[in-house]
Scaffold this motif. Structure first.
Motif, PDB file in Angstrom:
ATOM      1  N   SER A  47       0.834  -1.204   0.000  1.00  0.00           N
ATOM      2  CA  SER A  47       0.000   0.000   0.000  1.00  0.00           C
ATOM      3  C   SER A  47       0.868   1.254   0.000  1.00  0.00           C
ATOM      4  N   LYS A  48       1.954   1.234   0.750  1.00  0.00           N
ATOM      5  CA  LYS A  48       2.853   2.395   0.780  1.00  0.00           C
ATOM      6  C   LYS A  48       3.502   2.617  -0.588  1.00  0.00           C
ATOM      7  N   ILE A  49       3.861   1.521  -1.248  1.00  0.00           N
ATOM      8  CA  ILE A  49       4.469   1.637  -2.579  1.00  0.00           C
ATOM      9  C   ILE A  49       3.476   2.245  -3.557  1.00  0.00           C
ATOM     10  N   VAL A  50       2.230   1.761  -3.520  1.00  0.00           N
ATOM     11  CA  VAL A  50       1.216   2.274  -4.435  1.00  0.00           C
ATOM     12  C   VAL A  50       0.898   3.735  -4.115  1.00  0.00           C
ATOM     13  N   THR A  51       0.831   4.076  -2.841  1.00  0.00           N
ATOM     14  CA  THR A  51       0.574   5.470  -2.464  1.00  0.00           C
ATOM     15  C   THR A  51       1.675   6.372  -3.000  1.00  0.00           C
ATOM     16  N   SER A  52       2.907   5.917  -2.912  1.00  0.00           N
ATOM     17  CA  SER A  52       4.025   6.690  -3.460  1.00  0.00           C
ATOM     18  C   SER A  52       3.919   6.784  -4.981  1.00  0.00           C
ATOM     19  N   LEU A  53       3.570   5.682  -5.638  1.00  0.00           N
ATOM     20  CA  LEU A  53       3.405   5.692  -7.098  1.00  0.00           C
ATOM     21  C   LEU A  53       2.357   6.719  -7.501  1.00  0.00           C
ATOM     22  N   VAL A  54       1.231   6.707  -6.812  1.00  0.00           N
ATOM     23  CA  VAL A  54       0.156   7.639  -7.159  1.00  0.00           C
ATOM     24  C   VAL A  54       0.548   9.071  -6.822  1.00  0.00           C
ATOM     25  N   GLY A  55       1.020   9.296  -5.590  1.00  0.00           N
ATOM     26  CA  GLY A  55       1.312  10.657  -5.144  1.00  0.00           C
ATOM     27  C   GLY A  55       2.512  11.282  -5.817  1.00  0.00           C
ATOM     28  N   ASP A  56       3.548  10.480  -6.080  1.00  0.00           N
ATOM     29  CA  ASP A  56       4.804  11.039  -6.590  1.00  0.00           C
ATOM     30  C   ASP A  56       4.967  10.933  -8.099  1.00  0.00           C
ATOM     31  N   ILE A  57       4.220  10.025  -8.739  1.00  0.00           N
ATOM     32  CA  ILE A  57       4.400   9.836 -10.180  1.00  0.00           C
ATOM     33  C   ILE A  57       3.122  10.146 -10.967  1.00  0.00           C
ATOM     34  N   LEU A  58       2.049   9.451 -10.646  1.00  0.00           N
ATOM     35  CA  LEU A  58       0.835   9.601 -11.448  1.00  0.00           C
ATOM     36  C   LEU A  58       0.144  10.943 -11.262  1.00  0.00           C
ATOM     37  N   MET A  59      -0.010  11.383 -10.023  1.00  0.00           N
ATOM     38  CA  MET A  59      -0.723  12.638  -9.791  1.00  0.00           C
ATOM     39  C   MET A  59       0.007  13.843 -10.395  1.00  0.00           C
ATOM     40  N   PRO A  60       1.339  13.944 -10.308  1.00  0.00           N
ATOM     41  CA  PRO A  60       1.997  15.061 -11.007  1.00  0.00           C
ATOM     42  C   PRO A  60       1.786  15.005 -12.529  1.00  0.00           C
ATOM     43  N   ILE A  61       1.800  13.799 -13.099  1.00  0.00           N
ATOM     44  CA  ILE A  61       1.543  13.676 -14.545  1.00  0.00           C
ATOM     45  C   ILE A  61       0.117  14.128 -14.846  1.00  0.00           C
ATOM     46  N   LEU A  62      -0.839  13.656 -14.031  1.00  0.00           N
ATOM     47  CA  LEU A  62      -2.230  14.058 -14.213  1.00  0.00           C
ATOM     48  C   LEU A  62      -2.378  15.562 -14.014  1.00  0.00           C
ATOM     49  N   GLY A  63      -1.635  16.126 -13.061  1.00  0.00           N
ATOM     50  CA  GLY A  63      -1.653  17.577 -12.852  1.00  0.00           C
ATOM     51  C   GLY A  63      -1.117  18.328 -14.049  1.00  0.00           C
ATOM     52  N   ALA A  64      -0.049  17.796 -14.662  1.00  0.00           N
ATOM     53  CA  ALA A  64       0.519  18.439 -15.853  1.00  0.00           C
ATOM     54  C   ALA A  64      -0.472  18.379 -17.014  1.00  0.00           C
ATOM     55  N   ILE A  65      -1.170  17.258 -17.151  1.00  0.00           N
ATOM     56  CA  ILE A  65      -2.154  17.104 -18.230  1.00  0.00           C
ATOM     57  C   ILE A  65      -3.323  18.072 -18.018  1.00  0.00           C
ATOM     58  N   THR A  66      -3.708  18.265 -16.764  1.00  0.00           N
ATOM     59  CA  THR A  66      -4.849  19.138 -16.461  1.00  0.00           C
ATOM     60  C   THR A  66      -4.436  20.593 -16.242  1.00  0.00           C
ATOM     61  N   GLY A  67      -3.225  20.948 -16.579  1.00  0.00           N
ATOM     62  CA  GLY A  67      -2.800  22.347 -16.491  1.00  0.00           C
ATOM     63  C   GLY A  67      -2.188  22.724 -15.155  1.00  0.00           C
ATOM     64  N   GLY A  68      -1.515  21.801 -14.514  1.00  0.00           N
ATOM     65  CA  GLY A  68      -0.797  22.091 -13.279  1.00  0.00           C
ATOM     66  C   GLY A  68      -1.645  22.046 -12.023  1.00  0.00           C
ATOM     67  N   ILE A  69      -2.799  21.402 -12.105  1.00  0.00           N
ATOM     68  CA  ILE A  69      -3.652  21.303 -10.924  1.00  0.00           C
ATOM     69  C   ILE A  69      -3.059  20.279  -9.964  1.00  0.00           C
ATOM     70  N   ASN A  70      -2.931  20.663  -8.697  1.00  0.00           N
ATOM     71  CA  ASN A  70      -2.488  19.746  -7.662  1.00  0.00           C
ATOM     72  C   ASN A  70      -3.737  19.208  -6.970  1.00  0.00           C
ATOM     73  N   PHE A  71      -4.028  17.942  -7.182  1.00  0.00           N
ATOM     74  CA  PHE A  71      -5.270  17.366  -6.677  1.00  0.00           C
ATOM     75  C   PHE A  71      -5.364  17.415  -5.159  1.00  0.00           C
ATOM     76  N   THR A  72      -4.259  17.268  -4.466  1.00  0.00           N
ATOM     77  CA  THR A  72      -4.325  17.251  -2.997  1.00  0.00           C
ATOM     78  C   THR A  72      -4.721  18.608  -2.436  1.00  0.00           C
ATOM     79  N   ASP A  73      -4.518  19.673  -3.195  1.00  0.00           N
ATOM     80  CA  ASP A  73      -4.898  21.005  -2.729  1.00  0.00           C
ATOM     81  C   ASP A  73      -6.333  21.369  -3.096  1.00  0.00           C
ATOM     82  N   MET A  74      -6.996  20.527  -3.880  1.00  0.00           N
ATOM     83  CA  MET A  74      -8.371  20.838  -4.291  1.00  0.00           C
ATOM     84  C   MET A  74      -9.319  20.615  -3.122  1.00  0.00           C
TER      85      MET A  74
END
Length: 155
Positions: A47-74
């Motif tokens: 679970s920790k590995i997946v959380t890191s994958l999502v938080g550190d890799i996927l979410m920044p990519i998704l943020g870049a695709i959506t115009g720099g939105i940081n999902f955790t700050d929404m």
């Protein structure tokens, strides 16, 4: 008389406690319970590995695709009143979205692992099954009895 009744009651209670203890030991030290405990520990680490994958890799990519939105700050601010942590009262739906993505990744990984384990288990069971036995012919006694009957019929 009362002492005998009390002693019998205590003896019955001791027997029940011993029986329950033996049942507990049988349950607790079965292979399945120990396997489950190992699975829970590995699952926590996974679970920790997946959380890191999502938080550190996927979410920044998704943020870049959506115009720099940081999902955790929404978040949706309910009130400007400041809480104990220094933040306004708000619904943090961005964190919720990130947790949903975590869950989906973990679910897909577990699904894949279960599929692999199922295939391996099925192959192992198939390999363990003995080949069907050849039909056995008549025993020596049956053959001798048949020869005897044929010789009697010829006479």
């Amino acid at each position: 008389m009362k002492k005998d009744i009390i002693r019998e009651t205590i003896d019955r209670e001791e027997i029940q406690v011993k029986k329950m203890w033996n049942e507990f030991k049988e349950f607790a030290f079965k292979g399945n319970v120990i396997d489950m405990a190992v699975g829970v520990i590995i699952g926590g680490a996974f679970s920790k590995i997946v959380t890191s994958l999502v938080g550190d890799i996927l979410m920044p990519i998704l943020g870049a695709i959506t115009g720099g939105i940081n999902f955790t700050d929404m978040k949706f601010v309910i009130s400007n009143a400041i809480l104990e942590n220094g933040e306004p009262a708000a619904i943090a739906y961005g964190s919720f979205i990130q947790n949903i993505i975590d869950f989906l990744i973990i679910a897909v990984c577990i699904f894949g692992m279960v599929k692999v384990v199922s295939k391996v288990t099925a192959r192992m069971k198939k390999a363990e099954e003995p080949a069907p036995e050849e039909p056995k012919g008549p025993t020596q006694e049956e053959l001798l009895a048949e020869i005897r009957d044929l010789l009697k019929a010829q006479k």
